[in-house]
Design an enzyme around this catalytic site. Sequence first.
Site, PDB file in Angstrom:
ATOM      1  N   ASP A 246       0.851  -1.189   0.000  1.00  0.00           N
ATOM      2  CA  ASP A 246       0.000   0.000   0.000  1.00  0.00           C
ATOM      3  C   ASP A 246       0.887   1.239   0.000  1.00  0.00           C
ATOM      4  O   ASP A 246       1.633   1.484   0.952  1.00  0.00           O
ATOM      5  CB  ASP A 246      -0.892  -0.024   1.243  1.00  0.00           C
ATOM      6  CG  ASP A 246      -1.896   1.118   1.279  1.00  0.00           C
ATOM      7  OD1 ASP A 246      -1.868   1.976   0.377  1.00  0.00           O
ATOM      8  OD2 ASP A 246      -2.717   1.148   2.221  1.00  0.00           O
ATOM      9  N   GLU A 272      -1.751  -1.150  -3.574  1.00  0.00           N
ATOM     10  CA  GLU A 272      -2.897  -0.320  -3.201  1.00  0.00           C
ATOM     11  C   GLU A 272      -2.538   1.159  -3.298  1.00  0.00           C
ATOM     12  O   GLU A 272      -1.441   1.570  -2.906  1.00  0.00           O
ATOM     13  CB  GLU A 272      -3.306  -0.681  -1.775  1.00  0.00           C
ATOM     14  CG  GLU A 272      -4.526   0.039  -1.243  1.00  0.00           C
ATOM     15  CD  GLU A 272      -4.929  -0.516   0.115  1.00  0.00           C
ATOM     16  OE1 GLU A 272      -5.575   0.221   0.885  1.00  0.00           O
ATOM     17  OE2 GLU A 272      -4.602  -1.682   0.428  1.00  0.00           O
ATOM     18  N   GLU A 299     -10.276   3.620  -1.097  1.00  0.00           N
ATOM     19  CA  GLU A 299     -10.543   4.026   0.282  1.00  0.00           C
ATOM     20  C   GLU A 299     -10.839   5.512   0.409  1.00  0.00           C
ATOM     21  O   GLU A 299     -11.520   5.929   1.348  1.00  0.00           O
ATOM     22  CB  GLU A 299      -9.402   3.633   1.212  1.00  0.00           C
ATOM     23  CG  GLU A 299      -8.130   4.420   1.056  1.00  0.00           C
ATOM     24  CD  GLU A 299      -7.071   4.004   2.064  1.00  0.00           C
ATOM     25  OE1 GLU A 299      -6.783   4.793   2.980  1.00  0.00           O
ATOM     26  OE2 GLU A 299      -6.528   2.896   1.933  1.00  0.00           O
TER      27      GLU A 299
END
Length: 411
Positions: A246, A272, A299
């Site tokens: 990420d 990510e 997100e």
Amino acid sequence: MKNVITALDVHDVRFPTAAAGDGSDAINRGDYSATYVSLKTDAGVEGAGFTFTNGRGNEITCAAVRALAHHVVGRSVEEIFADPVAFWRSLSADVQLRWLGPEKGVIHMATGAIVNAVWDLRAKLEGKPLWRLLAEMPTEELVRSVDFHHITDALTPDEAAAILDKGLAGMDERLAELSRDGFPSYTTSVGWLGYPDDKVRELTRQAYAEGWRAMKMKVGGPIEDDVRRASIIRAEIGPDALLMMDANQVWDVDEAIANMELLAEFDPYWIEEPTHADDVLGHARIQQSVAPIRVATGEVAANRVIFKQLLQAEAIGVMQIDACRVGGVNEVLSEILMAAKFGVPICPHAGAWACASTSSTWPSSTTCGSAPRSTAGWSSTSTTCTSTSSIRCAPATAGTCCPRPLATAPP
């Protein structure tokens, strides 16, 4: 008898996570916080919802909730769900507050907190966890809860109904599996960017011993540090466990592609947020370049229109809806259905792991998401995101990001 919402209370909840580096990544070093909404009714039943923030600024989201409160206080649950899209638009398209978005940022996050609290209230009145209420809801009512405005070029009401009807086949078996086994899950506890190597190694070893077979690490520091930390984690978990990475949006597009060439040797399942959250075409170029590594994002995707574009551009291999970022359950439903149509699996994000969970929370071991092992649970809306997609949209998406069997998190 109607259930009238008589008051809305909002609480500024904060946890001091920054000092120890918990939750730290390439950009953020925050104190995990929540704008927590409680709806009171004349029947004595309360609905709860929240949105996640990173510390300073939580007071702004609380103020936004108060600015929107008049759209819900004084209305009955029955009135709201007689026309759920009209209610949703009263918040998301407030004729003055919309100017501060539109449908993004603090106002939209506050909208989501209120909307989720309303759905939580309905679920409690019906005596069900929210995910089950939605999974078992008739197709017509689910479709009637979705605002298709601005997404009909990607998903029509008829297409949504067909997806949901198809999902009825085998639903009882999937419900039984969910109740018996829960969802596979992963942990990010091992790989926060602020942790020294020895702590990364120790936490990874501990997590593996506890049964975790999927780990996520933060990247986006000096690339040599990322490579070294990835080597530590992969050595501890072996070749068969999943390792996700990420970058929290820190890289430029070309930088992301170059760095993932160096990190590919550690077999990452996904990368990510490799670049800026709004760069749809950049994500598409990265996904094309790094395949078969999947690009995962969502997100901080503000709304269903951003998700529509990510799917249309074939920019993502995993879709990460955050029900505390977008405009609540109604918008989450539209995003789940679009993912089902495009055949992209969902692994929801729920940054509010440190915040008090709503009363209809399902245990953390049943959601496909990341959380420190020391926390107690997840928001009901995060679990709803995974549960609804896997139970009613399973034929299209398989409802989970992880094709390999994973050990579920220990209780």
